[in-house]
Structures are given as structure tokens and as C-alpha cells.
Design an enzyme around this catalytic site. Structure first.
Site, PDB file in Angstrom:
ATOM      1  N   SER A 122       0.860  -1.197   0.000  1.00 25.95           N
ATOM      2  CA  SER A 122       0.000   0.000   0.000  1.00 25.95           C
ATOM      3  C   SER A 122       0.887   1.235   0.000  1.00 25.95           C
ATOM      4  O   SER A 122       1.682   1.442   0.932  1.00 25.95           O
ATOM      5  CB  SER A 122      -0.884   0.012   1.246  1.00 25.95           C
ATOM      6  OG  SER A 122      -1.376   1.323   1.429  1.00 25.95           O
ATOM      7  N   HIS A 132      -1.392  -1.548  -4.036  1.00 22.10           N
ATOM      8  CA  HIS A 132      -2.671  -1.192  -3.406  1.00 22.10           C
ATOM      9  C   HIS A 132      -2.760   0.339  -3.270  1.00 22.10           C
ATOM     10  O   HIS A 132      -1.875   0.969  -2.675  1.00 22.10           O
ATOM     11  CB  HIS A 132      -2.735  -1.862  -2.033  1.00 22.10           C
ATOM     12  CG  HIS A 132      -4.019  -1.713  -1.299  1.00 22.10           C
ATOM     13  ND1 HIS A 132      -5.115  -2.517  -1.519  1.00 22.10           N
ATOM     14  CD2 HIS A 132      -4.390  -0.851  -0.306  1.00 22.10           C
ATOM     15  CE1 HIS A 132      -6.097  -2.174  -0.708  1.00 22.10           C
ATOM     16  NE2 HIS A 132      -5.687  -1.154   0.040  1.00 22.10           N
ATOM     17  N   ASP A 172      -4.909   3.410  -1.861  1.00 22.50           N
ATOM     18  CA  ASP A 172      -5.942   3.769  -0.886  1.00 22.50           C
ATOM     19  C   ASP A 172      -6.513   5.134  -1.211  1.00 22.50           C
ATOM     20  O   ASP A 172      -5.831   6.151  -1.073  1.00 22.50           O
ATOM     21  CB  ASP A 172      -5.328   3.777   0.521  1.00 22.50           C
ATOM     22  CG  ASP A 172      -5.119   2.366   1.041  1.00 22.50           C
ATOM     23  OD1 ASP A 172      -6.084   1.581   1.022  1.00 22.50           O
ATOM     24  OD2 ASP A 172      -3.991   2.058   1.462  1.00 22.50           O
ATOM     25  N   MET A 226      -9.070   7.937  -0.217  1.00 21.03           N
ATOM     26  CA  MET A 226      -9.830   8.417   0.959  1.00 21.03           C
ATOM     27  C   MET A 226     -10.361   9.813   0.687  1.00 21.03           C
ATOM     28  O   MET A 226      -9.648  10.656   0.126  1.00 21.03           O
ATOM     29  CB  MET A 226      -8.917   8.446   2.183  1.00 21.03           C
ATOM     30  CG  MET A 226      -8.265   7.110   2.482  1.00 21.03           C
ATOM     31  SD  MET A 226      -7.355   7.192   4.024  1.00 21.03           S
ATOM     32  CE  MET A 226      -6.567   5.569   4.026  1.00 21.03           C
ATOM     33  N   HIS A 267      -8.608   0.739  -3.766  1.00 29.83           N
ATOM     34  CA  HIS A 267      -9.505   0.570  -2.611  1.00 29.83           C
ATOM     35  C   HIS A 267     -10.201   1.902  -2.344  1.00 29.83           C
ATOM     36  O   HIS A 267      -9.591   2.842  -1.838  1.00 29.83           O
ATOM     37  CB  HIS A 267      -8.641   0.118  -1.417  1.00 29.83           C
ATOM     38  CG  HIS A 267      -9.379  -0.014  -0.129  1.00 29.83           C
ATOM     39  ND1 HIS A 267      -8.737  -0.170   1.078  1.00 29.83           N
ATOM     40  CD2 HIS A 267     -10.719  -0.045   0.159  1.00 29.83           C
ATOM     41  CE1 HIS A 267      -9.637  -0.267   2.046  1.00 29.83           C
ATOM     42  NE2 HIS A 267     -10.839  -0.190   1.518  1.00 29.83           N
ATOM     43  N   MET A 271     -12.276   4.200  -0.367  1.00 30.75           N
ATOM     44  CA  MET A 271     -12.862   4.496   0.949  1.00 30.75           C
ATOM     45  C   MET A 271     -13.528   5.860   0.817  1.00 30.75           C
ATOM     46  O   MET A 271     -13.062   6.867   1.355  1.00 30.75           O
ATOM     47  CB  MET A 271     -11.764   4.500   2.019  1.00 30.75           C
ATOM     48  CG  MET A 271     -11.262   3.108   2.347  1.00 30.75           C
ATOM     49  SD  MET A 271      -9.665   3.135   3.180  1.00 30.75           S
ATOM     50  CE  MET A 271      -8.600   3.246   1.754  1.00 30.75           C
ATOM     51  N   MET A 323     -11.280  -5.833   6.067  1.00 29.87           N
ATOM     52  CA  MET A 323     -10.536  -4.767   6.759  1.00 29.87           C
ATOM     53  C   MET A 323     -10.144  -5.258   8.148  1.00 29.87           C
ATOM     54  O   MET A 323     -11.007  -5.658   8.940  1.00 29.87           O
ATOM     55  CB  MET A 323     -11.393  -3.499   6.903  1.00 29.87           C
ATOM     56  CG  MET A 323     -11.628  -2.722   5.629  1.00 29.87           C
ATOM     57  SD  MET A 323     -10.139  -2.254   4.720  1.00 29.87           S
ATOM     58  CE  MET A 323      -9.250  -1.257   5.925  1.00 29.87           C
ATOM     59  N   ASP A 341      -6.394  -6.228   5.017  1.00 26.76           N
ATOM     60  CA  ASP A 341      -5.850  -4.872   4.905  1.00 26.76           C
ATOM     61  C   ASP A 341      -5.824  -4.205   6.265  1.00 26.76           C
ATOM     62  O   ASP A 341      -6.874  -3.902   6.845  1.00 26.76           O
ATOM     63  CB  ASP A 341      -6.734  -4.082   3.925  1.00 26.76           C
ATOM     64  CG  ASP A 341      -6.205  -2.689   3.629  1.00 26.76           C
ATOM     65  OD1 ASP A 341      -5.112  -2.340   4.112  1.00 26.76           O
ATOM     66  OD2 ASP A 341      -6.900  -1.960   2.894  1.00 26.76           O
TER      67      ASP A 341
HETATM   68  C1  DX5 Z   1      -6.157   1.698   5.906  1.00 28.22           C
HETATM   69  C2  DX5 Z   1      -5.803   1.372   4.460  1.00 28.22           C
HETATM   70  C3  DX5 Z   1      -4.685   0.426   4.359  1.00 28.22           C
HETATM   71  C4  DX5 Z   1      -3.387   0.903   4.942  1.00 28.22           C
HETATM   72  C5  DX5 Z   1      -2.723  -0.272   5.561  1.00 28.22           C
HETATM   73  O1  DX5 Z   1      -7.214   2.554   5.919  1.00 28.22           O
HETATM   74  O2  DX5 Z   1      -6.902   0.834   3.764  1.00 28.22           O
HETATM   75  O3  DX5 Z   1      -4.499  -0.057   3.033  1.00 28.22           O
HETATM   76  O4  DX5 Z   1      -2.508   1.457   4.016  1.00 28.22           O
HETATM   77  O5  DX5 Z   1      -1.598   0.199   6.191  1.00 28.22           O
HETATM   78  P1  DX5 Z   1      -0.737  -0.683   7.207  1.00 28.22           P
HETATM   79  O6  DX5 Z   1      -0.222  -1.874   6.461  1.00 28.22           O
HETATM   80  O7  DX5 Z   1       0.340   0.269   7.582  1.00 28.22           O
HETATM   81  O8  DX5 Z   1      -1.642  -1.064   8.337  1.00 28.22           O
HETATM   82 ZN    ZN Z   2      -6.553  -0.257   1.755  1.00 36.21          ZN
END
Ligand code: DX5
Ligand code: ZN
Length: 225
Positions: free
Chosen positions: A17, A42, A44, A46, A75, A77, A146, A181
């Protein structure tokens, strides 16, 4: 642009990620993990609304697409995935994962994404019961469990949430990928594998290390033991 095919179930895959990567140096950061063997990256997304953090949008995905051949595991969010998914597909995402908490008619949205030519992932937050996704999981290519409350990297793995993998594996058998994740490290990766996961997102455990190749090798060694 034709989307890449998700690695077939049956192999254990890491999905680094970039949330914990140096965003001013992304091409190089991604090259380091793909040169070390990662087939997936990956991303993320947000929105500061569904989760209390803001990261990246379609233009950034489009630039990432230009600098790597890796499978782009996006992903979302975000509160309105139906409104923005097409832009992420056009930007070059190979898989779109959305949250069950954000969509009224998940079956139709899965169908819509399929028609756009991408793989589809379905996910749920740690407090959301597994029953909410049960009837949709066989329609997806990947189920994302998650294992932290989404929003930030480097949080602690929630074992109780990871146990949902068992139920999902019972329902779908070996043909759909199960990704975990959040909080994945050398210890938790083997725990999640034992629950049935085969795809492992790792941000902090890779990008907070100066030697990314060594970090990837150590995670792969731990999960293949
Ligand atoms: C959290 C994200 C993850 C995050 C995981 O909201 O969806 O993908 O990057 O990070 P680590 O591996 O540091 O927990
Ligand atoms: Zn993620």
C-alpha cells in the site's frame, strides 16, 4: 485500456500500500516493490468523509498507471463510489474495491463495474457483520476484509475482524481471492493466512523500512512458512 487480470487464486500475493510511501517520489517507490516481486500495488483512496483522511484521486492513479505494469488494486474508501468509479477505471485501475457500507444496491454496482471491464472487490469495516456481504461475495473477484478501521496506516491488526476470512472462505471456496488490509506484519500475515486470506496489503511493514526488498522478502518468508 484493457484492465489486467487479477492473479489467479492459489498463490499468496502481497499488495504493497503506497499510503506509507513517499508521495513526492512515487514512481521510484513503486519500482522498488515491483522489482522485489510484488505483482499488485494497493491504492488507498480516501475522501475525508467516509474516512477521516484524504489521499489521492483519479489523476494520481493515471500517473501511477504510466509508471508501472503492476496490477492496480484500487480501494475506494469514499462515500459515493458509484459517482467516481468510472474515473478510477479510466485512470487505469485494474480492480475496484468498494465498501458495502457505502452502496445501496451492491449487486447492480458489481455488475456495472464488471461491464467496465475491471475486476471487482467488496469490503466491509471491522464492525460491519459478515452477513451484510454474504450474498454478494460469489459475484466478486476479491473480498477485502478490513483488519483495521480504515483511514490511516500503521494501526494494530484486529484479530476478530480477520476471523471473518474463515466464514468467507467457507462460502466461496478457493475460487475468489480474500485480501486482508491493515496491521499486516511478519506475525499477523501468517495468522491471516491461517484464517483463509491469500492476498495481503502491507503499507507500514514495507514502506517504513529503508530496504523495501528485504521487507517484502521477510513478509513472503513469514507467510510461506
Ligand atoms: C487503511 C488502508 C490500508 C493501509 C494499511 O485505511 O486501507 O491499506 O494502508 O496500512 P498498514 O499496512 O500500515 O496497516
Ligand atoms: Zn486499503
Amino acid at each position: 485500456m484493457t484492465a489486467k487480470i487479477l492473479p489467479q487464486p492459489g498463490t499468496l500475493e502481497l499488495a504493497p500500500s503506497i499510503l506509507s510511501a513517499d508521495f513526492a517520489n512515487l514512481a521510484n517507490e513503486i519500482r522498488q516493490v515491483t522489482n522485489a516481486g510484488a505483482k499488485m500495488v494497493h491504492l488507498d483512496v480516501m475522501d475525508g468523509h467516509f474516512v477521516p483522511n484524504i489521499t489521492l484521486g483519479p489523476p494520481v492513479v493515471a500517473w501511477i498507471r504510466k509508471c508501472t505494469e503492476a496490477f492496480l488494486d484500487t480501494h475506494l474508501m469514499i462515500t459515493d463510489p458509484e459517482q467516481y468509479a468510472e474515473a478510477f477505471v479510466k485512470a487505469g485501475s485494474d480492480l475496484i474495491t468498494f465498501h458495502i457500507e457505502t452502496v445501496k444496491d451492491p449487486g447492480s454496482f458489481i455488475k456495472y463495474l464488471r461491464e467496465k471491464g475491471v475486476s471487482v472487490g467488496l469490503t466491509l469495516n471491522p464492525p460491519t457483520p459478515v452477513e451484510t456481504i454474504e450474498k454478494f461475495v460469489s459475484l466478486c473477484d476479491m473480498v477485502l476484509i478490513m483488519t483495521v478501521n480504515p483511514g490511516f496506516g500503521a494501526q494494530a491488526f484486529i484479530d476478530e475482524a480477520a476471523r471473518k476470512c474463515r466464514r468467507i472462505r467457507q462460502i466461496i471456496g478457493p475460487t475468489v481471492r480474500i485480501e486482508v488490509d491493515g496491521g499486516i506484519n511478519q506475525e499477523t500475515i501468517a495468522v491471516a493466512r491461517d484464517y483463509g486470506a491469500d492476498t495481503f496489503v502491507a503499507g507500514n511493514a514495507i514502506f517504513a523500512q529503508s530496504d523495501r526488498a528485504a521487507a517484502i522478502k521477510s513478509l513472503m518468508d513469514a507467510v510461506q512458512k
